[in-house]
Motif scaffolding. Structure first.
Motif, mmCIF file in Angstrom:
data_model
loop_
_atom_site.group_PDB
_atom_site.id
_atom_site.type_symbol
_atom_site.label_atom_id
_atom_site.label_comp_id
_atom_site.label_asym_id
_atom_site.label_seq_id
_atom_site.Cartn_x
_atom_site.Cartn_y
_atom_site.Cartn_z
ATOM 1 N N PRO A 245 -22.733 47.659 14.816
ATOM 2 C CA PRO A 245 -21.272 47.599 15.010
ATOM 3 C C PRO A 245 -20.645 48.948 14.673
ATOM 4 C CG PRO A 245 -21.890 46.512 12.967
ATOM 5 C CD PRO A 245 -23.185 46.848 13.662
ATOM 6 N N SER A 246 -19.420 49.133 15.114
ATOM 7 C CA SER A 246 -18.687 50.352 14.784
ATOM 8 C C SER A 246 -18.511 50.434 13.280
ATOM 9 C CB SER A 246 -17.328 50.369 15.475
ATOM 10 O OG SER A 246 -17.494 50.343 16.875
ATOM 11 N N ARG A 247 -18.635 51.645 12.728
ATOM 12 C CA ARG A 247 -18.542 51.843 11.285
ATOM 13 C C ARG A 247 -17.387 52.782 10.963
ATOM 14 N NH1 ARG A 247 -23.702 53.994 12.260
ATOM 15 N NH2 ARG A 247 -23.207 53.108 14.275
ATOM 16 N N PRO A 248 -16.225 52.237 10.559
ATOM 17 C CA PRO A 248 -15.121 53.111 10.153
ATOM 18 C C PRO A 248 -15.402 53.717 8.781
ATOM 19 C CG PRO A 248 -14.513 50.838 9.805
ATOM 20 C CD PRO A 248 -15.860 50.808 10.497
ATOM 21 N N SER A 249 -14.754 54.827 8.512
ATOM 22 C CA SER A 249 -14.875 55.424 7.185
ATOM 23 C C SER A 249 -14.121 54.573 6.167
ATOM 24 C CB SER A 249 -14.299 56.839 7.198
ATOM 25 O OG SER A 249 -12.900 56.776 7.381
ATOM 26 N N LEU A 250 -14.367 54.871 4.880
ATOM 27 C CA LEU A 250 -13.683 54.148 3.819
ATOM 28 C C LEU A 250 -12.170 54.343 3.956
ATOM 29 C CD1 LEU A 250 -14.005 52.488 1.196
ATOM 30 C CD2 LEU A 250 -14.070 54.662 -0.055
#
Length: 832
Positions: free
Chosen positions: A595-600
């Motif tokens: 899945p897409s991984r956004p930053s913190l």
């Protein structure tokens, strides 16, 4: 002479092949530039009543107008170029229009006779808001293959043209040919001794034409007369030996002109001359002539106004025999069609001339000594067209034949001209171009911005970034560890659960933990329950947990915490050269396995701004932008956040295992907030104060509605703000910088390569000007001028940062100015 496209048009082929099939479902195959192809279906039945009625109306010029012609052509376009073929055509056309003096040659190869008989020259593009045949950038031809050998293109001057004026006997009306005769004569006189015209007129018989072709070596044959439909095809109206009308059909015409192998072009200025049989795909005079070996035939598919016919002939020959477009039939036809369209905008006459072509390039002849120079784009295109045409002649010639040898030698000479031109251009601009390209591509890293610390320092001094009011901090430090008797780690999760409850009770919007949540502990249930309680509040308090690795393609977070209602984000940072830290804002797996991984920071931004429903986060790779979209009932429409740097992750990204090789990563370059703003007492709350019954009320009151970043202030978790610099930031402060960039919509944007080089080129031009202009060419005046140009360049770089946080390579700007000044002064002295 009217102005022809003096610098010519270089047409790229776009092939459209329509094959036999059931009515209304004909297979279509198209081949565009760079060997791109597509296929579709032509949903058109020419026997349907609506098409029959439209064609009947088209034949009667009194029943046509601009609206009807546009509607008819639009429908043809919609049927022929539907779906993927149309998308490819528009893409190829848009591509060639981006180049100077370039266009597209739409080559129709339509096998079904009933379809071939349609007036495809009326094709109308809504994107271009015009008929394609009227556009200078588009040549529309009917391409036909022939098993006859290709004809030689070499012609010794003068070019010989035979004009046949065939007066038919009654009841055919007498032709008023004086205007067209005058137009041809005026064109010949304007061309001087380049063209020789012979006239054959009166009661012309087929035998008279055959005899004239034997007696005279003809390069171009021009017919003026009547045409008629014979059966289901067209014919030219001539006379027999008794003075009666004698139609010249396709078979006899092919026999006569097929033997005249010197003819390169035939112009049939007679109505019905381009008629195609609806039952035999190679019937009709014009197609039959091409099948017989004539390289190109231009004919009329319906009656045409006398004034339009005269204008077409004049405009065509001015172009065809002119220097820039000598022998290029489709360029000449495109020009002449455009002239008719402008003179008679409401008439169908512009689409009546039809070009039947068997050559790949549209080049029909070449005269020694009259090949254009390669200095212009049109000249180079003309040379390349001649090379391609001669290569086809080589392919048709027997091995070791004198013809083949001559063509090979001529091709080598033409290629030599192109090479010499390239060498001349390189000699003229080589010094500057080579120096700048070497500086940009070889000597320096494009992101090694060693002077950008100065730009950042000046920019921050003039307009320092400010911390968004919604950001606050909960700080864990050595005192906190001493208070609880243990170093920060997984064992603190029970304490984190109490902090989450306290912050949620106080009304914090978002709680962002920059910590390690990978390994399971006995306190995970308590923390997960606290996270779920916070999310269930109205309004909810969202909790965001950071991670740096992947387990089975999922965030490396303890299973119980991953099953909670917590958000997650990648807690990695990167760096580019000497710039501030970068944040991989989002990582996307093109294959869809992860899945897409956004930053913190991005996950925290979404959780804070959209507490009720989380929107879809995406990366628009095409325009390199980060965007949010509506999801989960969110009423907001999709909006763009800001530009980002898009790259593909490699094995070198192992410092952040959450990024896998092959991921498409959108990175943001942080515009760092002054450290004092991140450590003010008003925005920072001590971790232990939240758990102290006496201190907690005052501490929590300052956190209502804010995004609270919980982090560790320790030398074990700090980073250099710049590579090699003494200024350092704690990890959670860098995440806060990233969150601040998102909330304030301000992130550093490196100037793109094209923009950087554009500014460098402008400075180079200005430096050369002040270095060689009279009055400034002395040593010190030219140096002062170069210094002024460099100052302007640095000022532009500073303004770009202040206005849009855009960073230029100031070092490269200065080197470009210095190099240009040195080369300009040395060249000036050498010339003197």
């Amino acid at each position: 002479m009217s102005a022809c496209y003096a610098r010519g048009v270089d047409y790229a082929n776009f092939e459209v092949i329509v094959s036999d099939g059931p009515p209304g479902a004909y297979p279509v195959y198209v081949m565009g530039t760079r060997s791109r192809a597509a296929s579709g279906t032509l949903a058109l039945d020419p026997t349907a009543d609506e098409w029959v009625d439209a064609l009947a109306r088209l034949e009667d010029r009194h029943r046509t107008d601009r609206e009807f012609l546009a509607a008819f052509g639009r429908e043809l376009y919609r049927r022929l170029l539907a779906g993927e073929p149309g998308e490819l055509f528009e893409d190829c056309f848009r591509e060639v229009k981006g180049r100077n003096h370039a266009g597209i040659r739409l080559r129709l190869r339509i096998t079904p006779p009933a379809l071939a008989a349609l007036p495809w020259e009326l094709l109308y593009s809504d994107r271009e808001r015009n008929h394609l045949a009227s556009l200078a950038r588009c040549s529309l031809v009917r391409f036909m293959a022939s098993d006859q050998p290709a004809r030689e293109i070499d012609v010794n001057p003068p070019l010989r043209m035979l004009v046949c004026i065939a007066q038919a006997p009654p009841p055919w009306p007498q032709l008023d040919v004086e205007a067209e005769r005058t137009a041809i004569e005026e064109t010949r006189r304007a061309l001087g001794d380049r063209v020789e015209v012979r006239w054959l007129e009166g009661a012309i018989t087929a035998q008279a034409i055959a005899t004239a072709l034997v007696e005279h070596d003809v390069d171009c044959f021009h017919f003026i007369g009547h045409g008629e439909r014979v059966g289901d095809s067209g014919a030219l109206v001539l006379c027999d030996g008794n003075g009666d009308a004698a139609p010249l059909g396709d078979a006899e015409a092919a026999e006569i002109f097929g033997r005249a192998t010197g003819i390169k072009l035939m112009m049939l200025n007679a109505c019905k001359g381009a008629s195609r049989s609806s039952t035999d795909s190679i019937a009709g005079i014009a197609p039959a002539l091409v099948q017989a070996g004539v390289p190109a035939v231009v004919a009329m598919q319906h009656t045409i106004l006398d004034e339009a016919a005269v204008l077409f002939a004049r405009s065509f020959y001015e172009c065809f025999f002119g220097d820039a477009n000598l022998g290029l039939v489709d360029v000449a036809v495109s020009h002449a069609r455009g002239q008719i369209g402008r003179r008679f905008p409401s008439q169908r006459d512009f689409a009546m001339p039809v070009v039947f072509l068997r050559t790949e390039t549209g080049l029909l002849l070449s005269v020694p000594g009259r090949t254009p120079a390669a200095a212009s784009a049109a000249g180079r295109a003309r040379l390349q067209a001649e090379i391609a045409t001669r290569e086809a002649l080589v392919a048709d010639a027997p091995a070791d034949s004198p013809r083949r040898t001559a063509q090979v030698e001529r091709i080598a000479a033409l290629r030599g001209r192109l090479r010499r031109h390239v060498l001349a251009v390189l000699a003229g601009v080589g010094a500057l171009a080579a120096t700048l390209v070497a500086l940009w591509l070889a000597l320096f890293d494009p992101y090694d911005l060693r002077l950008e610390r100065i730009t950042l320092a000046l920019g921050h001094a003039l307009s320092p970034p400010t911390l968004h009011a919604d950001i606050a901090f909960v700080r864990i430090d050595a005192d906190s560890e001493a208070r609880y008797g243990q170093r920060l780690g997984p064992s603190w999760r029970a304490l984190h659960a109490r902090v989450v409850d306290a912050l949620a009770e106080a009304g914090a919007s978002t709680i962002v933990f920059d910590g390690d949540f990978a390994h399971a502990t006995t306190a995970d249930d308590a923390l997960a329950a606290a996270i779920d309680r916070a999310a269930s509040r109205a309004p909810p308090t969202r909790v965001v947990l950071g991670y740096t690795d992947l387990w089975d393609e999922a965030p490396a977070i303890a299973p119980r915490l991953r099953a909670s209602r917590a958000h997650t984000g990648v807690a990695c940072f990167g760096g580019i050269g000497s710039l501030a830290r970068t944040m991989p804002a989002i990582a996307i797996d093109p294959a869809g396995a992860r899945p897409s991984r956004p930053s913190l920071a991005l996950a925290a931004f979404v959780a804070h701004r959209y507490r009720g429903a989380a929107p879809r986060i995406g990366l628009a790779v095409g325009d390199a932008s980060l965007h949010l979209g509506a999801a989960g009932g969110l009423a907001a429409t999709e909006r763009r956040l800001f530009d980002t740097e898009v790259r593909t992750a490699t094995q070198d990204d192992n410092a952040c295992p959450a990024l896998a090789a092959g991921d498409v990563v959108g990175s943001l370059m942080l515009d760092p907030v002054p450290a004092a703003s991140l450590r003010e007492t008003a925005t920072v709350v001590r971790y232990e104060d939240l758990l102290d019954d006496r201190a907690a009320p005052a501490a929590l009151a300052a956190l209502r509605g804010r995004a609270v970043v919980v982090g560790y202030a320790s030398t074990r978790d700090d980073f250099a703000l710049f590579a090699g610099s003494g200024e350092r930031r704690f990890g959670y402060e860098l995440h806060a910088d990233a969150l601040n960039s998102l909330l304030t919509d301000r992130a550093i944007r490196p100037a793109g390569t094209a923009v950087q080089l554009g500014l460098m080129l402008a400075l180079v031009v200005a430096t050369v000007a002040v270095s060689v202009v009279p009055g400034w060419s002395g040593r010190w005046p030219s140096r002062l001028g170069a210094l002024a140009v460099a100052t302007v360049g640095l000022a532009v770089a500073l303004v770009a940062y202040l206005v849009g946080a855009t960073l230029f390579d100031s070092f490269y700007l200065l080197v470009a100015v210095a190099t240009a000044h040195w080369l300009a002064t040395r060249t000036r002295r050498w010339l003197e």
